[in-house]
Design an enzyme around this catalytic site. Structure first.
Site, short mmCIF file in Angstrom:
data_model
loop_
_atom_site.label_atom_id
_atom_site.label_comp_id
_atom_site.label_asym_id
_atom_site.label_seq_id
_atom_site.Cartn_x
_atom_site.Cartn_y
_atom_site.Cartn_z
N HIS A 66 43.57 34.58 45.45
CA HIS A 66 43.81 36.02 45.33
C HIS A 66 43.21 36.80 46.51
O HIS A 66 43.39 38.02 46.60
CB HIS A 66 43.31 36.56 43.99
N ASP A 110 43.46 29.28 41.25
CA ASP A 110 43.01 30.30 42.20
C ASP A 110 42.20 29.66 43.33
O ASP A 110 40.97 29.78 43.39
CB ASP A 110 42.18 31.35 41.45
N SER A 204 34.54 37.45 45.68
CA SER A 204 35.61 36.53 45.34
C SER A 204 35.79 35.50 46.45
O SER A 204 35.73 35.82 47.63
CB SER A 204 36.93 37.30 45.17
#
Length: 250
Positions: A66, A110, A204
């Site tokens: 992402h 992910d 992230s």
């Protein structure tokens, strides 16, 4: 007092948000995590955001899928990303490879590999992080760590690398918090709900490090930053990682 209320609110309003900024952590010792990468991403709508990542080979950085975008600038060897440090290496991206079965909502598979145009120069401030050799099911109670340049609930970001220790939780804890999203075969649950320690917006793609090995990738969690958080289980993707890194350059 208001932080306590926010913590309670986080449980009353369980909402998924991309993971990121470090909460309840501290400044990392300069260059004690030489594998860390700082990513500046420009989306297709020209929006700019930041993610973490980590060097796994001289020519590959691993991060979350992402974190992909129209352009990705990669900085290795950084401690304070607001300063021009001699240790920093600014790398050019050759290609980004997201997992072919990645889904944004709910976050699934992910994981993304960033191939560098040139190999990084290995120094005391720039070194790759080891990956697991086979599928690993971490034991609940094991203490791991996460690092990143995010801030906390009081700040949008921190220029100096932050780190925090997180406890691996039983799968049931995340299955309860994220009943429609959590996949125990490909995801790790970490962060004790009784402790105000967590990743949050901005980190992230950074690694969950357990025993000097990258076991997970910061993926998602509650939008208020409350633990537990969800990490992509790297050992579930070893075949794809090996195949991708050893395929001919495009």
């Amino acid at each position: 007092m208001w932080l306590v209320l926010l913590h309670l609110l986080a449980f009353l309003l369980p909402s998924r948000a991309m993971a990121g900024e470090i909460i309840g952590g501290k400044d990392a010792k300069p260059h004690s995590r030489p594998y860390m990468a700082y990513l500046t991403i420009t989306r297709s709508n020209s929006e700019e955001t930041n993610c973490g990542g980590f060097l796994i080979r001289e020519d590959f950085v691993m991060t979350a899928a992402h974190c992909n975008g129209r352009t990705i600038n990669i900085t290795l060897g950084a401690h304070n990303i607001k300063k021009k440090e001699e240790t920093q290496q600014h790398m050019v991206l050759l290609r980004s490879i997201t997992h072919p079965e990645y889904k944004k909502n709910p976050p699934t598979n992910d994981i993304m590999l960033l191939q560098l145009e040139k190999k990084a120069k290995l120094t005391k401030a720039v070194k790759p992080l080891k990956l697991p050799r086979s599928f690993v099911k971490l034991k609940p109670g094991m203490v791991c760590s996460v690092a990143g340049w995010g801030g906390n609930l009081l700040a949008n970001m921190q220029p100096v690398l932050q780190e925090v220790k997180l406890k691996v939780m039983r799968d049931e804890v995340c299955e309860s918090c994220y009943p429609r999203n959590f996949k125990n075969k490909t995801q790790i649950c970490a962060g004790d709900p009784r402790q105000w320690k967590s990743s949050y917006q901005g980190d992230s793609g950074g690694p969950l490090v357990c025993g000097k090995v990258a076991e997970g990738i910061v993926s998602y969690g509650n939008k208020y930053g409350a633990p537990p958080r969800v990490f992509t289980r790297i050992s579930s993707y070893l075949s794809w990682i090996d195949r991708t890194m050893n395929s001919p350059r495009l």
